[in-house]
Design a protein around this motif. Sequence first.
Motif, PDB file in Angstrom:
ATOM      1  N   GLY A 119      -2.684  -4.969   8.246  1.00  0.00           N
ATOM      2  CA  GLY A 119      -3.438  -4.335   9.699  1.00  0.00           C
ATOM      3  C   GLY A 119      -4.310  -3.446   9.080  1.00  0.00           C
ATOM      4  N   ARG A 120      -5.355  -3.146  10.089  1.00  0.00           N
ATOM      5  CA  ARG A 120      -6.485  -2.257  10.043  1.00  0.00           C
ATOM      6  C   ARG A 120      -5.951  -0.822  10.076  1.00  0.00           C
ATOM      7  N   VAL A 121      -6.215   0.007   9.251  1.00  0.00           N
ATOM      8  CA  VAL A 121      -5.886   1.542   9.350  1.00  0.00           C
ATOM      9  C   VAL A 121      -6.996   2.270   9.797  1.00  0.00           C
ATOM     10  N   ALA A 131       1.325  12.335  13.215  1.00  0.00           N
ATOM     11  CA  ALA A 131       2.243  12.693  12.293  1.00  0.00           C
ATOM     12  C   ALA A 131       3.564  11.859  12.533  1.00  0.00           C
ATOM     13  N   GLN A 187       1.405  15.066   2.301  1.00  0.00           N
ATOM     14  CA  GLN A 187       2.238  16.221   2.298  1.00  0.00           C
ATOM     15  C   GLN A 187       3.372  16.057   3.232  1.00  0.00           C
ATOM     16  N   PRO A 189      -6.968  11.422  -3.113  1.00  0.00           N
ATOM     17  CA  PRO A 189      -7.562  11.361  -2.043  1.00  0.00           C
ATOM     18  C   PRO A 189      -9.206  10.522  -2.044  1.00  0.00           C
ATOM     19  N   LYS A 192      -3.624  10.777   1.595  1.00  0.00           N
ATOM     20  CA  LYS A 192      -4.181  11.246   2.925  1.00  0.00           C
ATOM     21  C   LYS A 192      -4.748  12.432   2.470  1.00  0.00           C
ATOM     22  N   ASP A 193      -4.198  13.316   1.964  1.00  0.00           N
ATOM     23  CA  ASP A 193      -4.702  14.993   2.004  1.00  0.00           C
ATOM     24  C   ASP A 193      -4.921  15.443   0.545  1.00  0.00           C
ATOM     25  N   VAL A 194      -3.943  15.558  -0.130  1.00  0.00           N
ATOM     26  CA  VAL A 194      -4.224  16.140  -1.698  1.00  0.00           C
ATOM     27  C   VAL A 194      -3.780  15.207  -2.666  1.00  0.00           C
ATOM     28  N   PRO A 223      -8.147   6.656   9.969  1.00  0.00           N
ATOM     29  CA  PRO A 223      -7.701   8.123   9.808  1.00  0.00           C
ATOM     30  C   PRO A 223      -7.289   8.520  11.173  1.00  0.00           C
ATOM     31  N   LYS A 224      -8.250   8.150  12.157  1.00  0.00           N
ATOM     32  CA  LYS A 224      -8.349   8.833  13.441  1.00  0.00           C
ATOM     33  C   LYS A 224      -7.151   8.204  14.366  1.00  0.00           C
ATOM     34  N   VAL A 228      -4.062   8.356  12.811  1.00  0.00           N
ATOM     35  CA  VAL A 228      -3.013   8.865  12.195  1.00  0.00           C
ATOM     36  C   VAL A 228      -2.417   9.684  13.549  1.00  0.00           C
ATOM     37  N   ARG A 232       0.973  -1.137   0.064  1.00  0.00           N
ATOM     38  CA  ARG A 232      -0.003  -0.184   0.009  1.00  0.00           C
ATOM     39  C   ARG A 232       0.856   1.280   0.150  1.00  0.00           C
TER      40      ARG A 232
END
Lengths: 105, 592, 279, 196
Positions: free
Chosen positions: C127-129, C136, C112, C194, C175-177, C131-132, C134, C107
Amino acid sequence: MSAHDVEAIRRQTRTYVMVFAALAVLTVVTVAASRLDLNPGMTIAVALLIAAVKGSLVAGYFMHLIDERKAIYWLLALTVIFFILLMFLPLGDAADSIGGVPTPV
Amino acid sequence: MSALVEERVGHAHPADHHPEPFWRKYIFSQDHKVIGIQYGFTALAFLLFGFALMMMMRWQLAYPGKPIPLVGPLLGQNNAPGGILLPEFYNQLGAMHGTIMVFLGIVPLAVGAFGNYVVPLQIGAPDMAFPKLNMASYWLYAVGGLIMLGSFFAPGGAANSGWTSYPPLADIATQGQTWWLAGMLFLIFSSLLGATNFLVTIIQLRAPGMTWFRLPFFVWAQFVTSFLLLLAFPALQAAAMLQFMDRVVGTSFFLPQGLVISGKVLEVAGGGSPLLWQHLFWFLAHPEVYVLILPAFGIVAEVIANNTRKPLYGYRSMVYSVVFLGFMSFLVWAHHMFLTGMGTVISSFFQTTTLIISIPSIIILSAFFLSLWGGSIRFNTPMLFALGFLPMFGIGGLTGLPLGLAAADIHLHDTYYVIGHFHYVVAPGTIFAMFAGIYYWFPKITGKKMSELLGKIHFWPSFLFINGVFLPMFWQGLAGVSRRLYDGGQQYAHAQDALWLNEVMSVSAWCLGLAQIPFVINLFWSLAKGKRVADNHWEATTLEWSAAPSPPLPHRNFHHVPTVVRGPYEYSAPEAPDTYLPQNGEADEKAA
Amino acid sequence: MERYLNLPISGSAHGGEIDFLIGLVHWVMAILFVVWGVYFVLALVRFRAGRQPRARYAGAKGLFSTYGEVGVVLVEVLLLIGFAVPMWARRVAALSPAERARAVEVRVVAEQFAWNFHYPGRDGRFGRVDPKLVSAGTNPLGLDKNDPAAADDVTTINQLHLPVGRPAFLRLSSKDVIHSFFLPTMRVKQDAVPGMEIPVHFTPTMVTPPEGRLPACAPKMDCWEIACAQLCGLTHYRMKGYFTVHDEAGFQAWLDQNAPQPAAPPAPAAPPAAAPAAP
Amino acid sequence: MQIPYTVEARPDTGLYNAKLGIWLFLASEVMLFGALFSSYVLLRTGAESWPRGSEYLNIPLATLNTMILIASSVTMVMSWASLKLGDFRKYKLYMGLTVLAGFGFLIVKYFEYTAKFAHHYYPSTNTFLGIYFTLTGLHGLHVIGGMIVNGYFWGPGSKLWRRDPERFANRIEVAGLYWHFVDLVWIFLFPTLYLL
Ligand code: HEA
Ligand code: HEA
Ligand code: CUA
Ligand SMILES: [Cu+2]
């Protein structure tokens, strides 16, 4: 303005009233149809069909499209082609995309 | 026919009798000629400004991290501390260079200025169909331009997400992006009004006898251009509104669920689609690039026919080609999106349409080339620029072909190859055509002639240096150097071998700038002191030269409505005594 | 032609055909350019006003341009049907089950301004991912360390390692742009959008030479790289990663070396193979 | 020299300038709303779930508004017909009704919006509400624009009738075309947003 024209306009105003009645009835019909528990595809088809009929009535009679010049027809035909492209090619792209929703697990 | 002429002359505009106050005549003017000139100067100023931005960028690309001489210290601590461009400022400059060149420079110059000034004259009309709207178009454009300029002073500076403004980046960008959107809405509205006006003018106000196939090719080009503007711009209008809502009201049309920006989950509802923006944007922006090139084709056609002293080769097939080109340009937009996960079916569709659209371009370019055959070519300044256009557009167009093949685009997408491709069409292409137009119609607008000597001093260095700027880009692009890199590729191993070219390109760009000095001098000097010339200085056939004085009469153009009796390019007809037969018949009557 | 076009070395199974296509189109372009260019110069010389005081009204005759245009159309059809369309179809077609089984699945999550790679580890399961989860510095992927499947997952930043000769199957997201994942040496480029996950597959056919590997390559700027091709913000220009193709044994060794230490699962350690920060 | 065909039709096209102009403008409006509809469809088909309009929106009020707009379209076309029949007072009446109907529409819209806000439904709440507010908002702006034009022709603009009746009737026809288009857009917005 000749008497002939005047008569034609008078006749037209009667049409306008009839179109108004039709539009009003169709509005009620479309609201009623949405209350029937049709399957989603049907609901959309019926609603859009009725909207198309109403739209055609407005365009045809109020906007005099049933009796308009060729230039206007050409213009609208062109617009409709591009409208359809703009409507469906992005959808086609989404359907054909190799990308999917992220499925992390 | 003469009754009609009589009648129209009888209705002379009141303005012919009362002198108009200054502000009515030059500022809020409704005369297409004055508006055209307003557009022209504003657009040239923006071109110069867009070029200035680029010259600063080119410094950073050639000498990354070194302070810019002279202007560097003036840019402010937020943008260039110690005169060294910051990446955020570089990105602003890039986005604004693209936006300004396309929407505030070339389109207003090609359509607003040349279209406005020349189209009514070439079709024999007293003015545009809606003079008030015409004025409104210009002022909406001016307001949009001011908003764009003002955005440099917004907190965080101007828009910095590229001229393409792809969300989510643009959605979360600094405030300048909102200004950009607002500015674009004004520009779009201006273009829509302008396009409507052109179409009505061309359809309704053609002089008696001016049938569709007697229209000069320039008018055809403007006609198709206006259709593109009219029907393509609304897509960006819609997209700009949606992005505006995203940024200002907090909707998430272009924001999917679960975005994490700098380690923090973005608090929006989600459910949007970033690709939706790209579809809407390119639905406009591809037709837009033909908006940049079609008027250029038109100008080149006029200049070439006039200076080869013979009819254009294949006028009719050129007209069919330009119409077909306009139509097809709505069908190719997703060739900018091959790498967004496109499947085989849709990519095949767009690859095919992209190659199909190259055919009419090839036909038009071939027709220009073949028009030279048998001519008696006068190498005056407008002709030099028009001739320069041909191979330059050729290079730009040809390099579009590998980009149009999705598999080749895998390697070339978003590299300097793309930058090279489109600059060849817009800079040595369209800009050269614009110069040709300025030199060609200057005597019409002012009654004076621009200096040929300065013109040649302008052309040759420009031709040399503009190739010096853009030719190396292909080499860099093939090596895989990405565009929009703040340091021109210093970071990347695969760019190392091509880095030395950055300096070559930058030096060429500055020399290109210097090469414009003779032009600016020529323009202003000739305005003041240019040599007076005859009404039909180039011995041209089209109405603006053959039927109107130079400059044409305020608000009415012609002394009386011309009657058209023949096609646009009757040069060197065997039976004619002169090398040209004007489109209007009066000359014939006089001769008889 | 492609040898003269300054393309980077090509080390993937499909790279050759892309280069071939690029070369072929450039042949077509060169021919058109030269033919028209020669004609152009001749015409300007031959028909200058000094030599030809009065133009010929009829101008060019003959079917030269028609033949030329028909020729171009035929060539374009050939380019499309013969090469471009099938090549693209092969690029985006799903891997066959057999190849999928052989493939190394990774994956790739762009952010950014870094590339995160997530290998499933020995169990072959990601494994499970979330967003919460994350964070940095420590958990850029938002990997759920309590998920048993996550225990042996290998994650790296800006370091992609692949074995030679086996298909690589990358699942690309952001994840972002929007970023664009570019491996110049593999002729691979694909936007990371995204909200979407886009599969990319290719087969490296060439082991990264020692001088192209970290750390040897860094001082000489000779590394095999991952570039970001889409403007993604301030430091787009140095959103760079490193890319290494090993032989099979080398790849396994690398994986083992970077597998998480089983001893301390709850303490989320720093990602094992963090890249040296870009210079 | 006057610009030709501002009043009378050009023989070969059969149109006067403003009529062609408004149709061209409407063509661009079709593309504008078309692009927004296209966005709606793409967002909807891409969404995991999509609410039915009735979950958030007030159908009876919207039905009322539909009726108001349809009625205003009729009064608009009647005002033009009255001019054609030379009946200026009827024109004033019908045009006045048209403008009033516009007000009625906006007032109802105002109640709809405030009711949404009272329930804390904002454009940012979800994509459905986002597109609802965008589309109806843009349509509302069109209504306001039309009312300004119509109001002008009802009031100060109507002086033209005495100087140049033909030209005035043309202007009303053109304003009418725009107004009917605004109605037509609503006819599609109503089912897509409220009923589906
Ligand atoms: C005026 C502007 C203009 C014009 C006319 C064109 C014309 C064409 N463009 Fe270009 N294009 C742009 C402006 C333009 N483009 C811009 C601005 C971008 C980038 C936007 C961005 O991302 O920022 C772009 C990007 C772009 C891409 C996307 C690339 C990418 O992002 O990966 C593609 C892909 O298909 C493409 C294709 C084409 C094609 C096939 C043509 C064809 O129409 C060309 C047809 C012409 C010919 C084939 C020439 C014929 C030549 C001869 C007959 C012989 C010549 C002889 C001599 C020279 C002597 N263009
Ligand atoms: C019409 C469009 C247009 C034009 C004409 C130009 C012209 C030029 N452009 Fe640009 N460019 C773009 C559109 C254009 N560009 C776009 C869309 C991008 C992409 C932006 C993005 O990434 O989002 C781009 C990006 C771009 C880049 C890449 C930046 C990057 O990726 O980081 C570069 C790099 O060199 C560049 C250079 C130049 C140069 C040197 C010129 C020169 O050719 C300029 C030449 C100009 C002149 C010669 C004008 C001179 C003016 C006068 C003489 C007027 C005189 C005035 C008065 C009399 C009042 N441009
Ligand atoms: Cu990430 Cu550019
Ligand atoms: Cu394009």
